[in-house]
Enzyme design. Structure first.
Site, PDB file in Angstrom:
ATOM      1  N   GLU A 397       0.930  -1.123  -0.028  1.00  0.00           N
ATOM      2  CA  GLU A 397      -0.062   0.016  -0.129  1.00  0.00           C
ATOM      3  C   GLU A 397       0.815   1.225  -0.053  1.00  0.00           C
ATOM      4  O   GLU A 397       0.385   2.524  -0.590  1.00  0.00           O
ATOM      5  CB  GLU A 397      -0.963  -0.122   1.173  1.00  0.00           C
ATOM      6  CG  GLU A 397      -2.099  -0.967   1.079  1.00  0.00           C
ATOM      7  CD  GLU A 397      -1.758  -2.527   1.434  1.00  0.00           C
ATOM      8  OE1 GLU A 397      -2.461  -3.157   1.104  1.00  0.00           O
ATOM      9  OE2 GLU A 397      -0.654  -2.685   1.838  1.00  0.00           O
ATOM     10  N   GLN A 419      -8.074  -2.368  -0.797  1.00  0.00           N
ATOM     11  CA  GLN A 419      -8.757  -3.619  -0.811  1.00  0.00           C
ATOM     12  C   GLN A 419      -9.834  -3.310   0.315  1.00  0.00           C
ATOM     13  O   GLN A 419     -11.060  -3.744   0.203  1.00  0.00           O
ATOM     14  CB  GLN A 419      -8.032  -4.768  -0.732  1.00  0.00           C
ATOM     15  CG  GLN A 419      -8.958  -6.037  -1.265  1.00  0.00           C
ATOM     16  CD  GLN A 419      -8.043  -7.103  -1.410  1.00  0.00           C
ATOM     17  OE1 GLN A 419      -7.420  -7.964  -0.641  1.00  0.00           O
ATOM     18  NE2 GLN A 419      -7.695  -7.343  -2.751  1.00  0.00           N
ATOM     19  N   PHE A 420      -9.457  -3.198   1.625  1.00  0.00           N
ATOM     20  CA  PHE A 420     -10.299  -2.610   2.684  1.00  0.00           C
ATOM     21  C   PHE A 420      -9.742  -1.588   3.248  1.00  0.00           C
ATOM     22  O   PHE A 420      -8.572  -1.174   3.229  1.00  0.00           O
ATOM     23  CB  PHE A 420     -10.166  -3.891   3.752  1.00  0.00           C
ATOM     24  CG  PHE A 420     -11.154  -5.111   3.102  1.00  0.00           C
ATOM     25  CD1 PHE A 420     -12.340  -5.478   3.544  1.00  0.00           C
ATOM     26  CD2 PHE A 420     -10.409  -5.972   2.494  1.00  0.00           C
ATOM     27  CE1 PHE A 420     -13.158  -6.459   3.105  1.00  0.00           C
ATOM     28  CE2 PHE A 420     -10.944  -7.249   2.046  1.00  0.00           C
ATOM     29  CZ  PHE A 420     -12.357  -7.411   2.300  1.00  0.00           C
ATOM     30  N   ALA A 421     -10.548  -0.871   3.803  1.00  0.00           N
ATOM     31  CA  ALA A 421      -9.812   0.708   4.431  1.00  0.00           C
ATOM     32  C   ALA A 421      -8.918   0.116   5.403  1.00  0.00           C
ATOM     33  O   ALA A 421      -8.222   1.074   5.807  1.00  0.00           O
ATOM     34  CB  ALA A 421     -11.468   1.471   5.083  1.00  0.00           C
ATOM     35  N   ASP A 422      -9.340  -0.897   6.290  1.00  0.00           N
ATOM     36  CA  ASP A 422      -8.227  -1.246   7.420  1.00  0.00           C
ATOM     37  C   ASP A 422      -6.880  -1.218   6.836  1.00  0.00           C
ATOM     38  O   ASP A 422      -5.923  -1.009   7.693  1.00  0.00           O
ATOM     39  CB  ASP A 422      -8.616  -2.798   7.957  1.00  0.00           C
ATOM     40  CG  ASP A 422     -10.205  -2.934   8.121  1.00  0.00           C
ATOM     41  OD1 ASP A 422     -10.622  -2.869   9.377  1.00  0.00           O
ATOM     42  OD2 ASP A 422     -10.875  -2.602   7.354  1.00  0.00           O
ATOM     43  N   PHE A 423      -6.638  -1.753   5.590  1.00  0.00           N
ATOM     44  CA  PHE A 423      -5.335  -1.936   5.023  1.00  0.00           C
ATOM     45  C   PHE A 423      -4.400  -0.544   4.753  1.00  0.00           C
ATOM     46  O   PHE A 423      -3.275  -0.511   4.642  1.00  0.00           O
ATOM     47  CB  PHE A 423      -5.333  -2.823   3.817  1.00  0.00           C
ATOM     48  CG  PHE A 423      -5.813  -4.065   3.984  1.00  0.00           C
ATOM     49  CD1 PHE A 423      -5.966  -4.625   5.203  1.00  0.00           C
ATOM     50  CD2 PHE A 423      -6.282  -4.875   3.015  1.00  0.00           C
ATOM     51  CE1 PHE A 423      -6.472  -5.855   5.416  1.00  0.00           C
ATOM     52  CE2 PHE A 423      -6.899  -6.205   3.059  1.00  0.00           C
ATOM     53  CZ  PHE A 423      -7.141  -6.777   4.297  1.00  0.00           C
ATOM     54  N   HIS A 464     -11.188  -6.053   8.675  1.00  0.00           N
ATOM     55  CA  HIS A 464     -11.935  -5.643   7.632  1.00  0.00           C
ATOM     56  C   HIS A 464     -13.177  -4.956   7.997  1.00  0.00           C
ATOM     57  O   HIS A 464     -13.970  -5.008   6.947  1.00  0.00           O
ATOM     58  CB  HIS A 464     -12.145  -7.169   7.037  1.00  0.00           C
ATOM     59  CG  HIS A 464     -11.104  -7.976   6.654  1.00  0.00           C
ATOM     60  ND1 HIS A 464     -10.301  -8.735   7.368  1.00  0.00           N
ATOM     61  CD2 HIS A 464     -10.629  -8.165   5.476  1.00  0.00           C
ATOM     62  CE1 HIS A 464      -9.267  -9.427   6.805  1.00  0.00           C
ATOM     63  NE2 HIS A 464      -9.541  -8.842   5.387  1.00  0.00           N
TER      64      HIS A 464
END
Length: 658
Positions: A397, A419-423, A464
């Protein structure tokens, strides 16, 4: 030290000497000023000049170079006026950052130089983005980026080189191996014998050179860049040199063995090259003395000119304005028919229209090409727009956000999909320290949108499901949008892509396929920072965004006796203070509802602002309804208990009963 002039004539060799000598003499002047107390800090590159000068002279003037803070020779070889450099170092208005940053933490499009930030490694990914832009535009160019041996331990180093290798980007990654990362010697920095050996692991070419030999450096960079322009692919080059001064002057060199300093003093790049030119009768002792005297006079004049400039005055309005690239939003009203679309399809439609309108727009993210993305939002895009503009990325990222900024610097637009905001935490530094601060620091736009599939409701657990918008709403320089309806999702996404500033675009995963609504066809935009009043009432106002909007709508539908004004913020940075203020004044009671956790969620900012600016209109305390101050659990029953929705009834009743 052996010099091989190859086919270079005497005039060329003399020019090499002048270019090499000038930054050394500037540095010597800086050390005098430091001892006099006229400057407060200096990062010395004495002993390393051949790398910066030789490599810069080997690059074409229209090719980008991304230096570090010991690369004065890059700037002087690109003819950046010393007066302006000195103004930059002194924090004067005529400096490149108007006193907002120091050293070489700036860029200049005029000279095609992009400076570093203090985190050392992130500029390597910017080089990827710049080179990617050249590759897409079929420009035969190379990009040169510097790093130090210490920064090779950073994840940004690995990510940037890996991306460049996978994408065959024309980037020269140049390591200045000067023996120490501050006081830490190389044997405590890495285990491999030579840093250039790391090239093998990336599947790219690796070369090593005597960094104190200006002709060797020039010839190698020239050869590599020439081949790279015709056959794009990255190359890792290790330049062996030594740092003769401290990390910065205050740190000194007591940690360096004296015999090591003596050994490298014999390899001084300027003295050795000067001696070579004297032996070749290209220089004479009198000519050397005359050159130095003239340069000294020139340096004295330019330095003093910068000192004589007035200090900047703090003007809050101007400082706030310069956080963002100048842009006036002129919303485009929708025209033509309306069709029912899922929230997910509205986002996809907006992306497709933006790709059709902006041929310089590049999408990047994990699995977004043939696979269509984790949620299939970009399904079919690669067939329509090609793999050059719809790019699968390695799992890195930080490098991809940095590449987005590099694309922007090189005249492109970028949309990066998390891919997910968490990442996004893995790319956090690039967002909050590079994207957010670039325009404030040196006036360059950061035309990047980061798509953030966010939120809970699907039992996806702690990694996630997070609502992390508050990480970014407090970071000046970013814009944050968070649509709750399909039409808003499309209009705000198109607005975000039109805006040349960095925008964090939050899209709720739970709404992707569960929510359908009328969406205008064709191109239209909505004003970022403008809220939407969904209902008017008298008893209280509910201020919310994202999934909270639907929780509030459902509750009000189930309880028609409650007369509430419902405000959907839609944008969190900037946010619509006027609409919020009007809702509070008209009802006297305010409830702030959001999915994020209670402590330090965005609702805390809203509550503070309302208390400060609308206190006399309040009939009750401002109340917040938010999720628990825990991580998000996976089990559906636990998740339901975590979410703010489970507390909405109680909080509303409490507010109405006050």
């Amino acid at each position: 030290m052996t010099f091989d002039r190859k086919d270079k004539d005497n005039v060329t060799l003399l020019n090499f000497y002048l270019q090499l000598l000038y930054p050394r003499m500037v540095e010597e002047k800086m050390l005098i000023l430091l001892r006099q107390g006229r400057i407060g800090k200096w990062f010395s590159g004495i002993g390393q000049e051949a790398i910066a000068v030789g490599s810069t002279m080997a690059m074409k003037s229209e090719e980008y170079i991304l230096p570090m803070h010991r690369n004065l020779g890059v700037f002087t070889s690109r003819n950046v006026p010393l007066t302006r450099l000195m103004a930059q170092w002194q924090g004067k208005l005529s400096g490149f950052t108007k006193g907002r940053d120091r050293s070489f933490h700036f860029g200049t499009q005029e000279h095609k130089i992009i400076g570093m930030i203090s985190h050392l490694g992130p500029q390597m990914a910017l080089a990827d983005g710049i080179a990617l832009g050249d590759l897409i535009a079929s420009k035969e160019k190379a990009t040169l980026v510097f790093t130090g041996e210490g920064a090779t331990s950073e994840g940004d180093f690995h990510e940037a080189i890996n991306v460049a290798a996978v994408w065959n980007l024309p980037v020269i990654f140049l390591i200045e191996n000067n023996g120490y990362g501050l006081s830490t010697p190389v044997n405590e920095q890495y285990k491999c014998k030579n840093l250039v050996d790391r090239a093998i692991g990336y599947g790219i070419e690796g070369l090593q050179v005597d960094g104190n030999n200006i002709l060797a450096v020039y010839d190698l960079i020239d050869s590599v860049a020439t081949r790279m322009r015709e056959n794009p692919r990255p190359v890792l080059i290790e330049c062996l040199t030594f740092r003769m001064r401290g990390h910065e002057e205050a740190s000194g060199t007591k940690y360096v063995p004296h015999e090591l300093l003596e050994e490298w003093a014999k390899k001084d790049p300027i003295l050795n090259f000067e001696q070579y030119l004297l032996e070749q009768d290209i220089l004479t002792p009198d000519a050397v003395a005359e050159i130095k005297a003239n340069l000294k006079m020139e340096i004295e004049q330019e330095v003093e000119a910068a000192f004589n400039e007035p200090e900047p005055l703090a003007k809050e309005e101007e400082e706030l304005k310069d956080m963002y690239f100048p842009y006036t939003s002129d919303p485009v009203s929708p025209e033509g028919p309306v069709k029912e679309l899922r929230y997910l399809d509205a986002i996809s439609d907006g992306l497709r229209i933006a790709m059709q309108k902006h041929t310089n727009l590049v999408l990047m993210g994990q699995d977004i090409a043939e696979y269509g993305g984790a949620f299939k939002i970009t399904e079919g895009f690669v067939q329509e727009f090609g793999k050059a503009r719809v790019r699968n990325t390695p799992i890195c990222e930080s490098a991809i956000v940095g590449a987005g900024l590099g694309l922007s610097i090189n005249g492109f637009k970028a949309v990066v999909e998390m891919q997910f905001a968490d990442f996004v935490s893995c790319g956090f530094n690039q967002i909050v320290n590079n994207l957010a601060k670039t325009h404030y620091r040196w006036g360059e736009k950061a035309d990047v949108v980061v798509r953030m599939p966010t939120g809970a409701g699907t039992g996806a657990g702690p990694f996630h499901s997070q609502s992390n918008e508050a990480w970014f709403t407090k970071t000046p320089g970013l814009k944050v949008v968070y649509p709750a309806f399909p039409a808003d999702a499309k209009g705000l996404l198109l607005a975000a892509i039109e805006d040349p500033n960095p925008v964090m675009y939050f899209e709720h995963k739970y709404l992707y396929r569960s929510l359908t609504g009328p969406v205008p066809e064709g191109f239209y935009t909505m004003e970022i920072g403008k809220a939407n009043v969904l209902r008017q009432g008298q008893q209280l106002c509910i201020i919310t965004y994202g999934l909270g909007v639907h929780w509030a709508l459902d509750y009000l539908d189930e309880n028609p006796d409650i007369s509430a004004t419902l405000v959907d913020l839609r944008s969190l940075q900037p946010w619509d203070k006027e609409t919020v203020s009007a809702a509070v004044k008209n009802t006297g009671r305010a409830l702030i509802l959001h999915e994020d956790t209670l402590s330090c969620g965005f609702g805390a900012e809203l509550a503070a602002w309302i208390s400060e600016h609308c206190f006399k209109y309040l009939d009750a305390p401002v109340m917040r309804c938010a999720s628990s101050d825990t991580a998000i659990p996976m089990n559906k029953a636990l998740e339901d208990g975590f979410l703010a929705k489970s507390r909405l009834k109680h909080t509303l009743n409490q507010l109405l009963a006050y």
